[in-house]
Design a protein around this motif. Structure first.
Motif, PDB file in Angstrom:
ATOM      1  N   PRO A 244       0.890  -1.288   0.065  1.00  0.00           N
ATOM      2  CA  PRO A 244       0.091   0.020   0.046  1.00  0.00           C
ATOM      3  C   PRO A 244       0.795   1.352   0.156  1.00  0.00           C
ATOM      4  CG  PRO A 244      -0.182  -0.945   2.154  1.00  0.00           C
ATOM      5  CD  PRO A 244       0.588  -2.018   1.217  1.00  0.00           C
ATOM      6  N   GLY A 245       2.073   1.116   0.403  1.00  0.00           N
ATOM      7  CA  GLY A 245       2.985   2.295   0.431  1.00  0.00           C
ATOM      8  C   GLY A 245       3.385   2.876  -0.926  1.00  0.00           C
ATOM      9  N   LEU A 246       2.944   2.078  -2.043  1.00  0.00           N
ATOM     10  CA  LEU A 246       3.265   2.362  -3.437  1.00  0.00           C
ATOM     11  C   LEU A 246       1.903   2.833  -3.947  1.00  0.00           C
ATOM     12  CD1 LEU A 246       5.406  -0.727  -4.612  1.00  0.00           C
ATOM     13  CD2 LEU A 246       6.105   1.592  -3.433  1.00  0.00           C
ATOM     14  N   GLY A 247       0.901   2.725  -3.347  1.00  0.00           N
ATOM     15  CA  GLY A 247      -0.618   3.158  -3.898  1.00  0.00           C
ATOM     16  C   GLY A 247      -0.617   4.530  -3.750  1.00  0.00           C
ATOM     17  N   ASP A 248      -2.029   5.107  -3.823  1.00  0.00           N
ATOM     18  CA  ASP A 248      -2.320   6.423  -3.733  1.00  0.00           C
ATOM     19  C   ASP A 248      -2.738   6.565  -2.291  1.00  0.00           C
ATOM     20  OD1 ASP A 248      -3.739   8.918  -3.872  1.00  0.00           O
ATOM     21  OD2 ASP A 248      -5.620   8.115  -4.798  1.00  0.00           O
ATOM     22  N   LEU A 249      -1.712   7.877  -1.845  1.00  0.00           N
ATOM     23  CA  LEU A 249      -1.727   8.318  -0.372  1.00  0.00           C
ATOM     24  C   LEU A 249      -2.672   9.522   0.021  1.00  0.00           C
ATOM     25  CD1 LEU A 249       1.970   7.517   0.466  1.00  0.00           C
ATOM     26  CD2 LEU A 249      -0.088   5.936   0.655  1.00  0.00           C
ATOM     27  N   SER A 250      -3.360   9.841  -1.213  1.00  0.00           N
ATOM     28  CA  SER A 250      -4.224  10.996  -0.919  1.00  0.00           C
ATOM     29  C   SER A 250      -5.634  10.632  -0.133  1.00  0.00           C
ATOM     30  CB  SER A 250      -4.674  11.842  -2.371  1.00  0.00           C
ATOM     31  OG  SER A 250      -5.352  10.862  -2.955  1.00  0.00           O
ATOM     32  N   ASP A 251      -6.087  11.717   0.768  1.00  0.00           N
ATOM     33  CA  ASP A 251      -7.387  11.534   1.236  1.00  0.00           C
ATOM     34  C   ASP A 251      -7.367  10.269   2.089  1.00  0.00           C
ATOM     35  OD1 ASP A 251      -8.443  13.722  -0.244  1.00  0.00           O
ATOM     36  OD2 ASP A 251      -8.890  12.205  -1.926  1.00  0.00           O
ATOM     37  N   LEU A 252      -6.369  10.371   3.091  1.00  0.00           N
ATOM     38  CA  LEU A 252      -6.299   9.258   4.127  1.00  0.00           C
ATOM     39  C   LEU A 252      -6.390   9.883   5.433  1.00  0.00           C
ATOM     40  CD1 LEU A 252      -3.771   7.058   2.628  1.00  0.00           C
ATOM     41  CD2 LEU A 252      -5.937   6.402   2.835  1.00  0.00           C
ATOM     42  N   PRO A 253      -6.883   9.200   6.557  1.00  0.00           N
ATOM     43  CA  PRO A 253      -6.844   9.839   7.748  1.00  0.00           C
ATOM     44  C   PRO A 253      -5.598  10.192   8.321  1.00  0.00           C
ATOM     45  CG  PRO A 253      -7.871   7.630   7.459  1.00  0.00           C
ATOM     46  CD  PRO A 253      -7.208   7.761   6.407  1.00  0.00           C
ATOM     47  N   PRO A 254      -5.471  11.252   9.092  1.00  0.00           N
ATOM     48  CA  PRO A 254      -4.189  11.568   9.787  1.00  0.00           C
ATOM     49  C   PRO A 254      -3.598  10.420  10.373  1.00  0.00           C
ATOM     50  CG  PRO A 254      -5.980  13.112  10.383  1.00  0.00           C
ATOM     51  CD  PRO A 254      -6.827  11.979   9.585  1.00  0.00           C
ATOM     52  N   ALA A 255      -2.349  10.245  10.419  1.00  0.00           N
ATOM     53  CA  ALA A 255      -1.741   9.179  11.066  1.00  0.00           C
ATOM     54  C   ALA A 255      -0.397   9.549  11.605  1.00  0.00           C
ATOM     55  CB  ALA A 255      -1.306   8.100   9.814  1.00  0.00           C
ATOM     56  N   LEU A 256       0.028   8.525  12.616  1.00  0.00           N
ATOM     57  CA  LEU A 256       1.207   8.840  13.416  1.00  0.00           C
ATOM     58  C   LEU A 256       1.899   7.392  13.141  1.00  0.00           C
ATOM     59  CD1 LEU A 256       2.946  10.254  15.421  1.00  0.00           C
ATOM     60  CD2 LEU A 256       1.652   8.821  17.279  1.00  0.00           C
ATOM     61  N   MET A 257       3.370   7.529  12.800  1.00  0.00           N
ATOM     62  CA  MET A 257       4.019   6.383  12.433  1.00  0.00           C
ATOM     63  C   MET A 257       5.438   6.509  13.367  1.00  0.00           C
ATOM     64  SD  MET A 257       5.703   4.896   8.711  1.00  0.00           S
ATOM     65  CE  MET A 257       6.498   6.354   8.280  1.00  0.00           C
ATOM     66  N   PHE A 258       5.790   5.434  13.739  1.00  0.00           N
ATOM     67  CA  PHE A 258       7.021   5.081  14.525  1.00  0.00           C
ATOM     68  C   PHE A 258       7.874   3.969  13.694  1.00  0.00           C
ATOM     69  CE2 PHE A 258       3.545   5.826  17.810  1.00  0.00           C
ATOM     70  CZ  PHE A 258       4.235   7.141  18.270  1.00  0.00           C
ATOM     71  N   HIS A 259       9.162   4.593  13.816  1.00  0.00           N
ATOM     72  CA  HIS A 259      10.067   3.321  13.220  1.00  0.00           C
ATOM     73  C   HIS A 259      11.377   3.574  14.037  1.00  0.00           C
ATOM     74  CE1 HIS A 259      10.939   6.048  10.010  1.00  0.00           C
ATOM     75  NE2 HIS A 259      12.059   5.677   9.916  1.00  0.00           N
ATOM     76  N   GLY A 260      12.420   2.608  14.094  1.00  0.00           N
ATOM     77  CA  GLY A 260      13.638   2.900  14.322  1.00  0.00           C
ATOM     78  C   GLY A 260      14.712   2.687  12.968  1.00  0.00           C
ATOM     79  N   THR A 261      15.914   2.993  13.391  1.00  0.00           N
ATOM     80  CA  THR A 261      16.826   2.757  12.124  1.00  0.00           C
ATOM     81  C   THR A 261      17.365   1.599  12.418  1.00  0.00           C
ATOM     82  OG1 THR A 261      18.769   3.982  13.460  1.00  0.00           O
ATOM     83  CG2 THR A 261      17.051   5.358  11.767  1.00  0.00           C
ATOM     84  N   LEU A 262      17.353   0.673  13.406  1.00  0.00           N
ATOM     85  CA  LEU A 262      17.916  -0.618  13.454  1.00  0.00           C
ATOM     86  C   LEU A 262      17.011  -1.549  12.829  1.00  0.00           C
ATOM     87  CD1 LEU A 262      20.788  -1.677  14.313  1.00  0.00           C
ATOM     88  CD2 LEU A 262      19.455  -2.546  16.430  1.00  0.00           C
ATOM     89  N   SER A 285       5.801  11.122  10.850  1.00  0.00           N
ATOM     90  CA  SER A 285       6.929  10.053  11.226  1.00  0.00           C
ATOM     91  C   SER A 285       7.614  10.444  12.201  1.00  0.00           C
ATOM     92  CB  SER A 285       7.393   9.720   9.773  1.00  0.00           C
ATOM     93  OG  SER A 285       8.416   8.961   9.867  1.00  0.00           O
ATOM     94  N   ILE A 286       7.951   9.546  13.418  1.00  0.00           N
ATOM     95  CA  ILE A 286       8.795   9.554  14.288  1.00  0.00           C
ATOM     96  C   ILE A 286       9.909   8.583  14.206  1.00  0.00           C
ATOM     97  CG2 ILE A 286       9.099   9.461  16.824  1.00  0.00           C
ATOM     98  CD1 ILE A 286       7.018  11.705  15.975  1.00  0.00           C
ATOM     99  N   GLU A 287      10.952   9.032  13.756  1.00  0.00           N
ATOM    100  CA  GLU A 287      12.226   8.069  13.623  1.00  0.00           C
ATOM    101  C   GLU A 287      13.173   8.030  14.790  1.00  0.00           C
ATOM    102  OE1 GLU A 287      16.206   8.319  10.777  1.00  0.00           O
ATOM    103  OE2 GLU A 287      14.285   7.502   9.705  1.00  0.00           O
TER     104      GLU A 287
END
Length: 316
Positions: A244-262, A285-287
């Protein structure tokens, strides 16, 4: 909006980063057929129940119902004796081949208590026996039904949340809900999304993936690519229903994302944040530097407690 957390990993995280891959017996792929046989043998031993052992007194503290109308379990639980104010549909991770883990339940139970929430946790059919096509329509119908429930009862809007594969799953669900609204002219949508190191690009081609994978003590590209093929089935892994990250990302609900660099998936999370900004999707996005895959759902880690505070603020 992408934010880089400035702190170094806690001492506890450093211990977990060494111990967890050993406990989970993390190793790269031997060969595809051996891995398929291993996974099928393991799946045949799994109990047909929600794994609640990490949540003390779960039966006493939570109500639990099991909906099997789709032909596979959907677990619905909420804190006893408290008014439910919203629903969180939680997609569990596990490479689309592993079931609900006790840590998923522990994290979801914490959300339920802190948000006065009902948790809806689908135990969707797993690869390699099943592909995305075997559960997609039922999962979207499930999300639509709970979004409609919120509209009818006056509860807060539905939250879609998930980790790793489950994060990709709920992003695909959100896209499908949006597409139904576009097609029909109306319909319910989720109010917000929370993504923990979501697996949103099953091609594993985001720039830097090989380099990040070389440092990741837990995830291995050989297995990731094989599991992606299993989940896609006869379809290209580039399909937005699969990636889905390669799909259409418009008109989606507000989102919060967490990920680390390891984390092998960190480059794809970075690309998702870039594509979200270009599409006008409100994704924060919180890295976190040198943190493990889905660190944010392990509640004993200071970094996970910080992520929970951010999540509660985001959903307030």
């Amino acid at each position: 909006m992408a934010l880089l957390a400035p702190s170094s990993p806690s001492a506890l995280h450093q211990v977990v980063a060494k111990v967890l891959p050993r406990v989970r017996r993390a190793r790269d792929l031997d060969d595809a057929e051996s891995e398929r046989r291993r996974i099928l043998r393991w799946q045949s031993t799994l109990p047909d129940a929600l794994p609640t052992r990490l949540v003390p007194g779960f039966e006493r503290r939570f109500t639990l119902e099991v909906d099997r109308s789709a032909g596979w379990p959907v677990y619905v639980f909420s804190p006893r004796g408290r008014r439910v104010r919203r629903t969180v549909l939680y997609g569990h991770g596990g490479g689309y081949m592993a079931p609900i883990d006790p840590f998923h339940v522990l994290h979801a139970a914490s959300l339920a208590r802190r948000l006065d929430a009902r948790i809806v946790m689908p135990d969707y059919p797993l690869a390699p026996t099943h592909t995305w096509r075997d559960s997609r329509d039922d999962l979207v119908d499930l999300a639509v039904a709970w979004a409609e429930h919120a509209d009818c009862t006056g509860e807060k809007p539905l939250v879609l949340a998930g980790d790793s594969a489950g994060g990709g799953l709920v992003l695909a669900i959100a896209q499908a809900m949006r597409d139904r609204v576009r097609r029909d002219g109306s319909g319910p949508t989720a109010g917000a999304m929370v993504l923990h190191a979501p697996w949103v690009d099953l091609t594993s081609t985001a720039p830097g993936t090989e380099e990040f994978s070389a440092r990741d003590p837990w995830l291995f590209l050989g297995k990731i690519r094989l599991y992606a093929q299993w989940w896609a089935g006869a379809e290209p892994v580039e399909r937005p229903e699969v990636s889905p990250g390669l799909g259409d990302l418009s008109d989606l609900p507000p989102a919060l994302m967490f990920h680390g660099t390891l984390d092998t998936l960190a480059p794809a999370c970075r690309v998702l944040a870039e594509r979200a900004e270009a599409a006008g999707w409100q994704l924060t996005s919180i890295e976190e530097r040198d943190l493990l895959h889905v660190y944010s759902i392990f509640p004993l880690l200071p970094e996970a407690r910080r992520a929970m505070r951010r999540t509660l603020d985001f959903l307030a």
